[in-house]
Scaffold this active site. Structure first.
Site, PDB file in Angstrom:
ATOM      1  N   THR A 274      -5.229  -5.330  -1.803  1.00 14.58           N
ATOM      2  CA  THR A 274      -4.350  -6.458  -2.102  1.00 14.58           C
ATOM      3  C   THR A 274      -4.002  -6.455  -3.579  1.00 14.58           C
ATOM      4  O   THR A 274      -4.769  -5.985  -4.423  1.00 14.58           O
ATOM      5  CB  THR A 274      -5.017  -7.801  -1.767  1.00 14.58           C
ATOM      6  OG1 THR A 274      -6.112  -8.033  -2.668  1.00 14.58           O
ATOM      7  CG2 THR A 274      -5.523  -7.826  -0.333  1.00 14.58           C
ATOM      8  N   GLU A 275      -2.850  -7.000  -3.904  1.00 13.80           N
ATOM      9  CA  GLU A 275      -2.421  -7.182  -5.292  1.00 13.80           C
ATOM     10  C   GLU A 275      -1.771  -8.559  -5.409  1.00 13.80           C
ATOM     11  O   GLU A 275      -0.654  -8.775  -4.935  1.00 13.80           O
ATOM     12  CB  GLU A 275      -1.446  -6.086  -5.724  1.00 13.80           C
ATOM     13  CG  GLU A 275      -2.046  -4.693  -5.771  1.00 13.80           C
ATOM     14  CD  GLU A 275      -3.000  -4.470  -6.949  1.00 13.80           C
ATOM     15  OE1 GLU A 275      -3.101  -5.368  -7.812  1.00 13.80           O
ATOM     16  OE2 GLU A 275      -3.625  -3.396  -6.990  1.00 13.80           O
ATOM     17  N   VAL A 276      -2.486  -9.476  -6.018  1.00 11.78           N
ATOM     18  CA  VAL A 276      -1.994 -10.833  -6.272  1.00 11.78           C
ATOM     19  C   VAL A 276      -1.419 -10.884  -7.684  1.00 11.78           C
ATOM     20  O   VAL A 276      -1.885 -10.174  -8.577  1.00 11.78           O
ATOM     21  CB  VAL A 276      -3.146 -11.845  -6.112  1.00 11.78           C
ATOM     22  CG1 VAL A 276      -2.751 -13.223  -6.587  1.00 11.78           C
ATOM     23  CG2 VAL A 276      -3.605 -11.905  -4.657  1.00 11.78           C
TER      24      VAL A 276
END
Length: 314
Positions: A274-276
């Site tokens: 994931t990349e927030v």
């Protein structure tokens, strides 16, 4: 590299040696507490989960750092295994908080359905210093390989090794921040003796699939869940996100194994990173944490639903 008004380290176009690495380390300041923020939160979970210390990092003179993992209490070898990792890059706060919030509020509903192994903070020294690298100026998320010089990576690989081949899913929780462009990418160029090439930071959440084992339906299920919490990053004018072609809305692909990335350590059928984007004016810290939690739940739910598929849906 110029960080927080400091003069650049080293000589342009010349890779760092021991002296430059030591100079970089001397500039790193402890800004928060792993014991209070992470170890304390894990200790509070001990009544409901099995907690283990799978290693310790001796980073004198800064101290010793316990490496902590949380497991399902009634581990059942007949059940599929799910791995959740956060804090591989210590500055990526929502990954750590998201893993802890998932354990506290959602993990119980998978009891009897899956074995959970959660490592909320892979890099505690870097967490305290809000840094990407470990004290040796090594990036743990480019160091998941045999004989790794990064203690954080080597210890996690040793923890996972007895279960390799039994994991159905691994989700690795990360962030892409404005400091990637202002601090960490320039530092990388300086360390390696290369010219810094400016890039862009995507505004929103995105995922990194494995180019050797793409699972688009799995990625889409996560994107759909996270879209209920925060916005998904659009492609840039070139149809890319951080220089990689967008293969589906909010999804790019990396070669996880060859790049020695954390999400490639298990051999699981379903993997993702994931990349927030916590610096977005359209997202709060609470939304970023919630996005990580939503991603974890969606990943486990999808994996369980498709556990019986021979190869997983395309």
């Amino acid at each position: 590299m110029t960080t927080a008004g400091l003069e650049p380290i080293g000589t342009p176009r010349q890779p760092w040696g021991d002296a430059e690495r030591a100079q970089w380390r001397a500039r790193q300041v402890r800004r928060r507490s792993h014991v209070q923020d992470v170890a304390g939160a894990i200790e509070a979970l001990r009544e409901r989960f099995d907690v283990e210390q799978y290693g310790e990092l001796d980073y004198a003179p800064d101290g010793r750092y316990p490496l902590l993992a949380v497991r399902s209490r009634n581990w059942d070898d007949a059940l599929p295994c799910m791995l959740v990792t956060g804090g591989v890059h210590g500055y990526e706060t929502s990954g750590v908080r998201g893993a802890l919030q998932f354990l506290d509020a959602h993990a119980a509903r998978y009891a009897g359905r899956a074995n959970l192994l959660v490592v909320p903070c892979v890099s505690p020294w870097a967490y305290e210093r809000v840094q990407r690298w470990n004290p040796e100026a090594l990036d743990p998320n480019r160091s998941f390989r045999d004989g790794s010089r990064a203690g954080e990576s080597a210890a996690l690989m040793q923890l996972v090794a007895p279960l390799r081949g039994r994991f159905l899913m691994h989700i690795d929780l990360h962030e892409t921040t404005d400091s990637d462009e202002s601090e960490f990418r320039p530092a990388l160029a300086a360390r390696d003796g290369k010219a810094f090439e400016p890039g862009g930071i995507p505004d929103g959440f995105y995922l990194v699939d494995d180019s050797a084992n793409p699972q688009p339906a799995f990625q889409q299920a996560i994107i759909d869940a996270v879209a209920q919490v925060t916005h998904i990053a659009p492609a840039d004018a070139d149809g890319t996100i951080i220089g990689s072609p967008v293969v589906a809305p909010g999804v790019i692909e990396y070669a996880l194994g060859p790049l020695a990335l954390c999400a490639g350590i298990t051999g699981a059928r379903f993997t993702t990173t994931t990349e927030v984007y916590p610096d977005s004016p359209r997202a709060t810290p609470e939304q970023c944490d919630a996005a990580q939690v939503a991603a974890v739940c969606a990943a486990i739910d999808f994996a369980l639903e498709h556990a019986g598929d021979a190869r997983g849906p395309a």
